[in-house]
Every structure is written in structure tokens, then in C-alpha cells.
Motif scaffolding. Structure first.
Motif, PDB file in Angstrom:
ATOM      1  N   GLU A 169       0.678  -1.438   0.025  1.00  0.00           N
ATOM      2  CA  GLU A 169      -0.099   0.061  -0.065  1.00  0.00           C
ATOM      3  C   GLU A 169       0.764   1.556  -0.015  1.00  0.00           C
ATOM      4  O   GLU A 169       0.578   2.441  -0.749  1.00  0.00           O
ATOM      5  N   GLY A 170       2.114   1.175   0.550  1.00  0.00           N
ATOM      6  CA  GLY A 170       3.164   2.682   0.437  1.00  0.00           C
ATOM      7  C   GLY A 170       2.859   2.557  -1.316  1.00  0.00           C
ATOM      8  O   GLY A 170       3.436   3.921  -1.187  1.00  0.00           O
ATOM      9  N   GLU A 171       3.383   1.351  -2.175  1.00  0.00           N
ATOM     10  CA  GLU A 171       4.127   2.391  -3.186  1.00  0.00           C
ATOM     11  C   GLU A 171       3.090   2.284  -3.828  1.00  0.00           C
ATOM     12  O   GLU A 171       2.842   3.066  -4.820  1.00  0.00           O
ATOM     13  N   HIS A 172       1.514   1.931  -3.567  1.00  0.00           N
ATOM     14  CA  HIS A 172       0.145   2.351  -3.898  1.00  0.00           C
ATOM     15  C   HIS A 172       0.297   3.738  -4.147  1.00  0.00           C
ATOM     16  O   HIS A 172       0.083   4.800  -4.599  1.00  0.00           O
ATOM     17  N   GLN A 173       0.297   4.572  -2.666  1.00  0.00           N
ATOM     18  CA  GLN A 173       0.464   5.135  -2.325  1.00  0.00           C
ATOM     19  C   GLN A 173       1.833   6.530  -2.974  1.00  0.00           C
ATOM     20  O   GLN A 173       0.947   8.150  -3.381  1.00  0.00           O
ATOM     21  N   LEU A 174       2.422   5.736  -3.172  1.00  0.00           N
ATOM     22  CA  LEU A 174       3.523   6.399  -4.176  1.00  0.00           C
ATOM     23  C   LEU A 174       3.503   6.911  -4.802  1.00  0.00           C
ATOM     24  O   LEU A 174       3.287   8.288  -5.603  1.00  0.00           O
ATOM     25  N   GLY A 175       2.779   5.436  -6.028  1.00  0.00           N
ATOM     26  CA  GLY A 175       1.701   5.569  -7.204  1.00  0.00           C
ATOM     27  C   GLY A 175       1.359   6.870  -7.299  1.00  0.00           C
ATOM     28  O   GLY A 175       0.998   8.068  -8.665  1.00  0.00           O
ATOM     29  N   VAL A 176       0.365   7.601  -6.516  1.00  0.00           N
ATOM     30  CA  VAL A 176      -1.192   8.251  -6.843  1.00  0.00           C
ATOM     31  C   VAL A 176      -0.056   9.482  -6.884  1.00  0.00           C
ATOM     32  O   VAL A 176      -0.661  10.611  -7.623  1.00  0.00           O
ATOM     33  N   LEU A 177       0.799   9.391  -6.177  1.00  0.00           N
ATOM     34  CA  LEU A 177       1.140  11.162  -5.904  1.00  0.00           C
ATOM     35  C   LEU A 177       2.180  11.329  -7.322  1.00  0.00           C
ATOM     36  O   LEU A 177       2.126  12.563  -8.257  1.00  0.00           O
ATOM     37  N   ALA A 184       6.881   6.816 -13.266  1.00  0.00           N
ATOM     38  CA  ALA A 184       7.147   6.664 -12.396  1.00  0.00           C
ATOM     39  C   ALA A 184       6.448   6.316 -11.412  1.00  0.00           C
ATOM     40  O   ALA A 184       5.541   5.230 -10.575  1.00  0.00           O
ATOM     41  N   ALA A 185       5.085   6.602 -12.043  1.00  0.00           N
ATOM     42  CA  ALA A 185       3.823   5.600 -10.999  1.00  0.00           C
ATOM     43  C   ALA A 185       3.554   4.288 -11.494  1.00  0.00           C
ATOM     44  O   ALA A 185       3.377   3.821 -11.007  1.00  0.00           O
ATOM     45  N   TYR A 186       3.664   3.915 -13.274  1.00  0.00           N
ATOM     46  CA  TYR A 186       3.778   2.700 -13.165  1.00  0.00           C
ATOM     47  C   TYR A 186       4.602   1.727 -12.621  1.00  0.00           C
ATOM     48  O   TYR A 186       4.733   1.187 -12.301  1.00  0.00           O
ATOM     49  N   PHE A 187       6.156   2.812 -12.266  1.00  0.00           N
ATOM     50  CA  PHE A 187       6.689   1.987 -11.854  1.00  0.00           C
ATOM     51  C   PHE A 187       6.684   1.355  -9.936  1.00  0.00           C
ATOM     52  O   PHE A 187       6.419   0.573  -9.838  1.00  0.00           O
ATOM     53  N   HIS A 188       6.252   2.455  -9.464  1.00  0.00           N
ATOM     54  CA  HIS A 188       4.947   2.219  -7.564  1.00  0.00           C
ATOM     55  C   HIS A 188       4.464   1.324  -7.539  1.00  0.00           C
ATOM     56  O   HIS A 188       4.219   0.328  -7.034  1.00  0.00           O
ATOM     57  N   PHE A 189       3.762   1.405  -8.847  1.00  0.00           N
ATOM     58  CA  PHE A 189       2.058   1.114  -9.386  1.00  0.00           C
ATOM     59  C   PHE A 189       2.753  -0.880  -9.099  1.00  0.00           C
ATOM     60  O   PHE A 189       2.051  -1.798  -9.168  1.00  0.00           O
ATOM     61  N   GLN A 190       3.456  -0.751 -10.387  1.00  0.00           N
ATOM     62  CA  GLN A 190       4.050  -1.962 -10.591  1.00  0.00           C
ATOM     63  C   GLN A 190       4.923  -3.204  -9.530  1.00  0.00           C
ATOM     64  O   GLN A 190       4.267  -4.460  -9.236  1.00  0.00           O
ATOM     65  N   THR A 191       6.005  -2.074  -7.820  1.00  0.00           N
ATOM     66  CA  THR A 191       6.340  -2.857  -7.646  1.00  0.00           C
ATOM     67  C   THR A 191       5.386  -3.167  -6.559  1.00  0.00           C
ATOM     68  O   THR A 191       5.549  -4.142  -6.017  1.00  0.00           O
ATOM     69  N   GLY A 192       4.029  -2.239  -6.107  1.00  0.00           N
ATOM     70  CA  GLY A 192       3.304  -2.766  -5.316  1.00  0.00           C
ATOM     71  C   GLY A 192       2.513  -4.012  -5.739  1.00  0.00           C
ATOM     72  O   GLY A 192       2.157  -4.777  -4.876  1.00  0.00           O
ATOM     73  N   ALA A 193       1.810  -3.949  -6.717  1.00  0.00           N
ATOM     74  CA  ALA A 193       0.903  -4.961  -7.366  1.00  0.00           C
ATOM     75  C   ALA A 193       2.523  -6.204  -7.482  1.00  0.00           C
ATOM     76  O   ALA A 193       1.773  -7.243  -7.044  1.00  0.00           O
ATOM     77  N   GLU A 194       3.146  -6.587  -7.720  1.00  0.00           N
ATOM     78  CA  GLU A 194       4.782  -7.475  -7.490  1.00  0.00           C
ATOM     79  C   GLU A 194       4.525  -7.665  -5.872  1.00  0.00           C
ATOM     80  O   GLU A 194       4.886  -9.364  -5.059  1.00  0.00           O
ATOM     81  N   MET A 195       3.722  -7.521  -5.198  1.00  0.00           N
ATOM     82  CA  MET A 195       4.128  -7.618  -3.789  1.00  0.00           C
ATOM     83  C   MET A 195       3.083  -8.097  -3.230  1.00  0.00           C
ATOM     84  O   MET A 195       2.497  -7.984  -1.807  1.00  0.00           O
ATOM     85  N   GLY A 196       2.448  -7.858  -3.466  1.00  0.00           N
ATOM     86  CA  GLY A 196       0.262  -8.261  -3.834  1.00  0.00           C
ATOM     87  C   GLY A 196      -1.056  -7.075  -3.235  1.00  0.00           C
ATOM     88  O   GLY A 196      -2.228  -7.614  -2.909  1.00  0.00           O
ATOM     89  N   ASN A 197      -0.181  -5.952  -3.804  1.00  0.00           N
ATOM     90  CA  ASN A 197      -1.398  -5.384  -3.369  1.00  0.00           C
ATOM     91  C   ASN A 197      -2.759  -4.818  -4.350  1.00  0.00           C
ATOM     92  O   ASN A 197      -1.777  -4.659  -5.363  1.00  0.00           O
ATOM     93  N   LYS A 198      -3.441  -5.423  -4.126  1.00  0.00           N
ATOM     94  CA  LYS A 198      -4.808  -5.176  -5.302  1.00  0.00           C
ATOM     95  C   LYS A 198      -4.485  -3.658  -6.005  1.00  0.00           C
ATOM     96  O   LYS A 198      -5.372  -3.140  -7.105  1.00  0.00           O
ATOM     97  N   ASN A 199      -4.812  -3.209  -4.996  1.00  0.00           N
ATOM     98  CA  ASN A 199      -5.229  -0.958  -5.532  1.00  0.00           C
ATOM     99  C   ASN A 199      -4.194  -0.837  -6.852  1.00  0.00           C
ATOM    100  O   ASN A 199      -3.855  -0.378  -7.718  1.00  0.00           O
ATOM    101  N   CYS A 200      -2.694  -1.710  -6.930  1.00  0.00           N
ATOM    102  CA  CYS A 200      -1.274  -0.335  -7.155  1.00  0.00           C
ATOM    103  C   CYS A 200      -2.201  -1.736  -8.628  1.00  0.00           C
ATOM    104  O   CYS A 200      -2.093  -1.356  -9.897  1.00  0.00           O
ATOM    105  N   LYS A 201      -2.473  -3.259  -8.661  1.00  0.00           N
ATOM    106  CA  LYS A 201      -2.649  -4.063  -8.948  1.00  0.00           C
ATOM    107  C   LYS A 201      -4.634  -3.215 -10.370  1.00  0.00           C
ATOM    108  O   LYS A 201      -4.148  -2.843 -11.867  1.00  0.00           O
TER     109      LYS A 201
END
Length: 296
Positions: A43-51, A64-81
Motif C-alpha cells: 500500500e506504500g507503493e500504491h500511495q507513492l504511485g498515486v502522488l 514513475a507512477a507505473y513503476f510504483h504500481f508495478q512494484t506494489g502489484a508484485e507485493m500483492g497489492n490489489k489497488n496497484c494491480k
């Protein structure tokens, strides 16, 4: 690490973004979100991506947003996906759009707030399916129930316009209020307009000004424009302060050139000497700003 520390850091970061109970500080918010991410929570990566995605406290940077979302998705975050799904649908931060694959990804995490909001938008606009405003209303309602700010904003639009549900300005104001109190600048602007015009709420110019000021403080161009226009109509404010707000709005991308000029022309036609002076100054300013945009 104790999950309580992670949850506290995440909440504090969100409060810093919203300016809710604390002074708005994107730098401190970023530090909180990085802490959450480094603790292993996507969720930290999700919030960084949103910024980065929305350009909150920084310029929009889709890569940069896509990078954060991709990193968060790999951590299992559904919002990033969900964000990756939407960026794939819209062709944002990716080489080309792929509506089919993007929609598949959104539906795979359909219980996440971000996915619900994006699926609502797709249903409303007929992206990847036929336009279905009733379905859009259902998605936005579910997103809002999960405390999603844009979901609340979009649900407010649906109530205001009577799309997928009977029109209710009262319900629209309720949605905008919830999102505005959480720091959403568009909700703050719409709520300010409703107080200014007495739509769904009792007319209150001081309340309208307060909401426009909050949006303006977030550097939103429409917020600055609405604040300047309200001050011009309802307050005995120094004209130079109003001109500064209009110029700030124009430099932030608000292009309501004719409306702005009309206000000064109206003042000068009523015999206001300063109106004549400001009319001349501002038309010249608008011309120079517009020329700059054309050259860009």
C-alpha cells in the motif's frame, strides 16, 4: 515489523496529503509511504504511485507512477494491480493501450476500491462494454463505501446529474462534503459552487470561499479561478490580489480567458476606474500567457 506501526504511518501519510488535522505536507507524506513500503506493505507503493499519477505535490510522472504500481502489484497489492489495469486500458505510461487485457486485470481485483472506481468509469463511458450508467452508479457506490475519494466524487456527480439514479442535489452535496473534508480539490470546488449557488445546501458565501481557498491552497487552477471570481463579485478586495489569483490560475492551466476578461469589462462599464485599468492590464497579461502556451 508490528502492523500497528505500518498502519499508523500509512494513516499519517494520508493525513499529510489531505491536510486533515495537520498542515498539508507532501514531503512528509512521501516519507511515511516509503516507510510503509520498506516495511513490506504494497500500500506504500500504491500511495507513492498515486502522488506521481495525479501530480500531487509534484509534476505528473506516469513512468514513475507505473513503476510504483508495478512494484506494489508484485507485493500483492490489489489497488496497484487496478491502477496498472487502468493504465493499460487508457494507454497511460505504457507503449500502447490494450482495453481487453486492462479490463481483465481490473476485473481480477474487482473488490479493490481503485478497481471499483475505474470499472464505474468504464461503465459510464462505455469503455470495453456498452455504456451502462446504472452499473456505473453501483460501482461508484461500492467504491465510496470503501472510502475511496474519487469514488465519492464520481458518486456525487451521478447524484448531481441524475445518472443511474434519480437526481438529488442533497445526496451530491453529501458525497462532495465527505470527499472535500478528506482533501479532494475537485470535491472542494464543487462543494464551494453549491454553497455559492445554493444548490443542495443553503447559500453561504463564506462557506463557498472557505472551500475555494482550500482547493486553491492545493494549487488547483479552477480553485484559484473560482476564488478570484467570488472575491470579485462578493468582496471589497484589492483588485491586485484578485488579478494575482487569476494570473496564478492561468499559469496553472485554467483557460477561462473570456470569462475573466468579461468580469473586468463589466466593472469598467459600470464606471469603476480601477476596473478599466485592470481590464487593460489583464487583457495584456492574458495575451502574453496565451502566446506562451502557443509557443510551447
Amino acid at each position: 515489523m508490528d502492523e500497528g506501526y505500518i498502519a499508523a504511518a500509512l494513516k499519517l501519510g494520508q493525513l499529510y496529503v489531505e491536510g486533515n488535522g495537520v498542515q498539508r505536507d507532501i514531503e512528509k507524506a512521501t516519507a511515511c509511504f516509503k516507510f510503509v513500503s520498506e516495511a513490506g506493505d504494497g500500500e506504500g507503493e500504491h500511495q507513492l504511485g498515486v502522488l506521481q499519477f495525479h501530480g500531487i505535490g509534484t509534476d505528473v510522472d506516469l513512468g514513475a507512477a507505473y513503476f510504483h504500481f508495478q512494484t506494489g502489484a508484485e507485493m500483492g497489492n490489489k489497488n496497484c494491480k487496478a491502477h496498472i489495469g487502468w493504465m493499460t486500458v487508457a494507454g497511460l505510461g505504457v507503449p500502447f493501450a490494450n482495453v481487453v487485457e486492462g479490463m481483465k486485470l481490473l476485473h481480477s481485483v474487482e473488490d479493490s476500491p481503485e478497481a471499483l472506481n475505474y470499472l464505474g468509469f468504464c461503465a459510464m463511458e462505455g469503455i470495453g462494454q456498452r455504456c451502462n450508467v446504472q452499473l456505473a452508479f453501483e460501482y461508484f457506490t461500492k467504491a465510496a463505501q470503501k472510502d475511496h475519494l474519487e469514488g465519492l466524487l464520481n458518486l456525487g456527480y451521478m447524484h448531481l446529474q441524475g445518472r443511474g439514479t434519480p437526481q438529488s442535489t442533497w445526496d451530491a452535496a453529501k458525497c462532495f462534503t465527505q470527499a472535500a473534508e478528506r482533501g479532494n480539490p475537485l470535491a472542494q470546488i464543487h462543494l464551494g459552487m453549491m454553497y455559492r449557488d445554493g444548490v443542495g445546501v443553503k447559500t453561504s458565501i463564506p462557506e463557498a470561499k472557505a472551500w475555494f481557498e482550500r482547493a486553491s491552497q492545493q494549487e488547483h487552477p479552477l480553485g484559484k479561478y473560482c476564488l478570484a471570481e467570488l472575491m470579485l463579485h462578493y468582496e471589497n478586495t484589492d483588485w491586485l490580489d484578485i488579478v494575482d489569483l487569476f494570473i496564478a490560475a492561468s499559469e496553472k492551466g485554467n483557460t477561462d480567458w473570456l470569462d475573466i476578461v468579461d468580469l473586468f469589462i463589466a466593472a469598467s462599464e459600470k464606471g469603476n476606474t480601477r476596473g478599466r485599468i485592470m481590464e487593460s492590464i489583464y487583457i495584456d497579461t492574458l495575451a502574453r500567457v496565451f502566446d506562451g502556451y502557443m509557443q510551447d
